[in-house]
Motif scaffolding. Structure first.
Motif, PDB file in Angstrom:
ATOM      1  N   GLU A  54     -12.523  43.252  27.320  1.00 23.91           N
ATOM      2  CA  GLU A  54     -13.726  43.902  26.793  1.00 23.91           C
ATOM      3  C   GLU A  54     -14.550  42.945  25.930  1.00 23.91           C
ATOM      4  O   GLU A  54     -15.777  43.037  25.896  1.00 23.91           O
ATOM      5  CB  GLU A  54     -13.342  45.141  25.980  1.00 23.91           C
ATOM      6  N   ARG A  97     -16.635  46.680  37.972  1.00 21.66           N
ATOM      7  CA  ARG A  97     -15.743  47.426  37.080  1.00 21.66           C
ATOM      8  C   ARG A  97     -14.409  46.706  36.889  1.00 21.66           C
ATOM      9  O   ARG A  97     -13.783  46.815  35.840  1.00 21.66           O
ATOM     10  CB  ARG A  97     -15.519  48.842  37.594  1.00 21.66           C
ATOM     11  N   LYS A 120     -12.912  47.947  33.499  1.00 16.49           N
ATOM     12  CA  LYS A 120     -13.219  49.370  33.410  1.00 16.49           C
ATOM     13  C   LYS A 120     -12.647  50.192  34.555  1.00 16.49           C
ATOM     14  O   LYS A 120     -12.766  51.425  34.547  1.00 16.49           O
ATOM     15  CB  LYS A 120     -14.736  49.567  33.349  1.00 16.49           C
TER      16      LYS A 120
END
Length: 963
Positions: free
Chosen positions: A74, A207, A212
């Protein structure tokens, strides 16, 4: 204890237990991008940066990280004031196609990031060393290394070409930065492709690089309980008594289920037609366990630790039964009977442990052998191996607000799972919803219906969400495997090499339960023999029960095993005839317009299969491989030195003979902004197929590909798809969505014609704009708005597609290698795959897929094998002991895509799922035979096995010279 940490630049205070791992703490805090993989530090999926140093979070205590700075993916994805896009490293992974299932991607990116922080100008060896602790099972490491080197150049500000422009016309950039030409149809050369034929990343790639993507284990629902399975320590046993009282009495335990507590309904993990009689030989829980790792009981508790503790309190009294651990033993007269239960259905011959029998004949084989100038026989053995996916087996079940049972699973066949849940739980299909989430490595192993059934049963019993997972050690023992194959070939040939008769007799195991594809699809003739059709052919297969884990349709539904035997056999025939192996193949391979004789055999009483080659580029594929290997210069150059070199080739085809007829449906909906929602029932693990279908839909309608949103793997929203193979997803789903997209295009043009006052046939639709001959234009967005707010209708289409004949694709694979005759060590110098792909839909993903499959095949050929002791206990108990290739293992993989437009394909394309896997093993074995002068007939080709073959050949030669 209270712990202060800096995670992704934010200082937080967390309360941790003294024995809590950093992995558990991070996931508890919501950092699910830190994947739970091997739990031993071997796979690298849980890699995080601790003060800038890559560390596996699963082997580090949270307490050890106190005061440290921790970085997860992240932080790499966080936007900066200067940019809101991806980090160059993440973008590079997208650009070169270094992502497939995405499970390993977060850890791989963090290890690469640490390297580039320390060394902004790394060499290839530096990158491979830095990534050596991160495993990938789907993509070639060449792609990943290429991505890191590309990112380094971008970060340095170097002039870097646009990787995605390397498509059908310009060629594809490989990991070693050489250009690979792609042969194309002349019509395709006229202009660069706009959608179909253009390289683009998978639709889910962003993603994955951002961390994610939600795998099943990443889902947390308030009030969720945790379930664990007690597995059998015996290969074959009957449960005489089972005492669960202490486990039930443990505080925090909500339920303990044994075979006494669950419905006894037979089922199969293999997808079958509705009226198919079986075999149906599994039960959610049974009083007889049939392999080490079989399910005995299941516990659900407030925490995973409590569930594990409860398992230890269950007392089981087993009557240990004789076990069958070798395929040949299953047919012996005194062999124990593995399935003696009376309520199993569809077993071919339970008294002889025969799950299924397949036989197909064409012509008169005995007469063909009698007329032959030479008869060549051989036996070839392919071992039992594990796929070792990095993601574990999980299933989450809960009741929604309407009382519907919802099951989230990393299954590849959600509609099939729903049908079997309805059968085993006694619920109507309308009360069950199955959602297939991201799959961390599929390979056919995600057919474990037992997890979904038990988690659903527990959710119904407790009225709480239940997450059922196998810990890594249990998952390694309990998941499906590729079973051993014993293939006997007998061929009759003329002196000029023409095949007169070909016979293949196959003995294989389905393990404890009939999940094996041959058992699932009885009376379907071998696809492999179709490569060399001749007047007289016979295929006989017996699929037997053994006390080993169930078989899975891994990478090709048995084709790689049979191709290994057939292609090694063809080299042996050529040696006996003193013919060039390629020339022998050329005189016998199937030609365009020819039919496969065995395909006329009916399938379970249905109409005979049609199996005809429409168009093929096999000669061009073979010629490419010969040129790259310098075949005529290097073949047969025998050396007596310690190190010897050899070249070998193998062919394979991917067709329809192993598939039962099927059908699929699709729906397309036009949204207000001019985008399209597309619903199609293909598995969630096939992200490359999803992207290819998006490109086909966009081209068919005439809109940009980013205007297409595809929805799959949810039984509540997608139509059913009858077929669980990759070919089914590609052709069935593809045929359905293309037909629905064609209908949508017609509806759009019809409405545009009314708006513009012209005939729809005069309009053109491209890039989302409708153009009339008068020069007036409309956008698809305007059409959507007019339909909704003026005509008050929603533009929607639906279509179904029945599987007809699947176009046949081919691959030629060649290898140059050297072997050390004193150690038996084999080193690959060159590996080439030339694939007849039909029309290329996405060159980037096609190359990545073929390279990844080839890498798996090389390692499978050289080292992978599962073995069991005399009690049926696996000698390897966890995936960390199953030595998988790392970035340090350099295998030069070269891919060439050769087009041969298929009119019955999907936009002219052919299926290539798994084809890069098929011929690599025999190509390596044939190259070794060229180097050593002796054939090798058993995999894996370990140094010990290579040396034994070499010395045996030397002794045989000495005896021949003496006599």
């Amino acid at each position: 204890m209270e712990l202060e940490l800096r995670i992704n630049g934010v200082v937080i205070s967390v309360d941790v237990a003294t024995n809590e791992t950093l992995l558990d703490m991070l996931r508890r805090e919501g950092y699910y991008s830190v994947r739970r993989g091997c739990e031993t530090g071997a796979c690298g999926a849980c890699t995080v940066l601790i003060d800038g140093v890559p560390r596996p979070a699963c082997t580090m205590l949270a307490a050890q990280a106190g005061g440290c700075t921790i970085s997860t993916i992240e932080e790499l994805s966080a936007p900066t004031p200067a940019s809101t896009g991806l980090h160059p490293l993440q973008q590079a992974f997208l650009d070169v196609g270094a992502i497939r299932c995405g499970f390993c991607t977060s850890g791989m990116l963090l290890s690469a990031s640490a390297l580039l922080q320390k060394n902004p100008s790394p060499e290839e060896a530096d990158v491979r060393e830095a990534l050596s602790g991160n495993l990938c099972r789907c993509v070639s490491y060449d792609k990943i290394v290429q991505a890191v080197l590309r990112a380094a150049a971008l970060l340095r500000g170097d002039d870097v070409p646009d990787a995605l422009q390397h498509g059908v016309v310009q060629g594809i950039e490989t990991g070693n930065t050489t250009k690979m030409p792609v042969l194309t149809a002349s019509a395709m050369r006229e202009k660069p492709p706009e959608i179909v034929g253009k390289s683009m990343p998978t639709r889910t790639a962003t993603r994955f690089v951002a961390g994610k993507a939600a795998f099943v284990a990443d889902t947390h629902i308030p009030g969720m309980l945790y379930a664990r399975v007690l597995t059998s320590p015996h290969a074959h046993a009957r449960i005489r008594a089972i005492d669960t009282s202490e486990a039930r009495a443990l505080s925090g335990v909500y339920a303990v289920l044994t075979y006494k507590d669950v419905p006894r309904v037979p089922y199969s993990v293999a997808e079958r037609p509705l009226l198919d009689p079986g075999p149906l030989d599994q039960f959610l829980l049974d009083e007889v366990v049939r392999y080490v790792g079989d399910k005995v009981a299941v516990v659900v508790a407030e925490t995973p630790e409590l569930a594990e503790q409860a398992l230890k309190l269950i007392e089981v009294d087993y009557e240990v039964l004789p076990a069958i651990l070798d395929t040949r033993q299953a047919l012996q007269e005194n062999a124990p009977r593995i399935h003696a239960e009376s309520d199993a259905k569809g077993i071919a011959d339970a008294s002889r442990n025969v799950a299924a029998q397949v036989r197909a004949d064409a012509g008169n084989v005995e007469q063909g052998f009698a007329e032959a100038d030479l008869i060549v026989e051989g036996e070839y053995v392919v071992p039992l191996v594990h796929t070792a996916p990095l993601d574990m087996l999980h299933s989450l079940a809960y009741l929604d607000e309407d009382g519907m049972l919802v099951v989230r699973s990393n299954t590849e066949s959600p509609h099939h799972v729903r049908r079997m849940l309805s059968r085993t739980l006694g619920l109507p299909v309308r009360r069950i919803r199955v959602i297939g989430q991201s799959v961390g490595g599929g390979y056919g192993v995600r057919q474990a219906l037992g997890l979904e059934g038990l988690s659903g049963l527990l959710a119904l019993a407790t009225q709480r969400p239940v997450m059922l997972s196998y810990p890594r050690a249990s998952a390694f023992q309990s998941s499906s495997v590729r079973q051993q194959y014993i293939v006997r070939l007998k061929s009759g040939v003329k002196q000029d090499g023409t095949l007169l008769a070909n016979q293949m007799i196959l003995l294989t195991s389905t393990g404890a339960y009939a999940s094996h594809p041959l058992a699932a699809q009885q009376n379907v003739p071998s696809e492999t023999l179709a490569l060399y059709p001749c007047p007289n052919m016979r295929y006989v297969a017996q699929v037997l029960y053994t006390n080993l884990p169930p078989a899975a349709p891994l990478q090709g539904y048995g084709v790689p095993q049979e191709i290994f035997a057939l292609e090694c056999h063809m080299d042996e025939i050529a040696r006996r005839l003193r013919l060039d192996p390629v020339e022998l193949r050329r005189r016998n391979w199937i030609q365009a317009g020819e039919e496969y004789p065995l395909a006329r055999t009916s399938v379970r009483g249905k109409d005979p299969l049609t199996f005809q080659v429409e168009g093929e580029a096999l000669p061009e594929c073979v010629q490419l491989v010969l040129e790259k290997l310098q075949w005529h210069t290097k073949r047969g150059v025998f050396s007596n030195g310690r190190t010897r070199r050899g070249v070998g080739i193998a062919l394979s085809m991917l067709g329809a003979s192993h598939l039962l007829p099927g059908a699929a449906g699709a729906m397309v909906k036009l949204n207000e902004d001019g985008s399209f929602d597309v619903f199609v029932g293909i598995g969630s693990g096939d992200v490359h197929t999803e992207t290819a279908l998006m490109q086909v839909i966009a081209e068919t309608i005439g809109v940009p590909v980013d205007h297409v949103l595809i929805h799959t793997a949810d039984t509540a929203t997608t139509p059913a798809s009858l077929g669980e193979s990759a070919a089914s997803a590609f052709y069935l789903g593809g045929g359905a969505v293309k037909r629905a997209a064609e209908q949508m295009r017609r509806q759009i043009l019809t409405m545009a014609g009314r708006m513009l006052g012209v005939m729809p046939e005069s309009l053109k639709l491209a890039s989302g704009v409708i153009s009339a001959p008068t020069g007036r234009t409309l956008t698809v967005e305007q059409i959507a708005g007019y339909a909704l707010y003026v005509e008050n209708r929603q533009l929607m289409t639906s279509a179904s597609w029945k599987m007809g004949q699947i176009p046949v694709s081919f691959v030629a694979q060649g290898v140059e290698l050297e072997v050390d005759t004193e150690t038996g060590a084999v080193r690959l110098l060159q590996a080439v795959s030339a694939v007849d792909i039909g029309r290329v839909i996405n060159p980037l993903l096609a190359e990545a897929q073929i390279q990844g499959d080839a890498l798996q095949a090389i390692h499978w050929t050289l080292s992978e094998e599962l073995s069991y002791d005399q009690k049926g206990q696996p000698r390897l108990t966890q995936s960390g002991q199953y030595h998988l290739p790392t970035a340090l293992d350099v295998f030069p993989l070269e891919v060439h895509l050769v087009e041969s437009y298929a009119t019955n394909g999907l936009s002219g394309a052919k299926n290539i799922n798994g084809i890069g896997f098929h011929g690599m093993a025999p190509a390596i074995a044939n190259a070794l035979a060229d180097a050593m002068g002796t054939p090798l007939v058993q995999l894996p080709l370990t140094p010990e096995r290579v040396l034994r073959a070499f010395h045996a050949a030397g002794q045989a030669q000495e005896v021949k010279q003496t006599t």
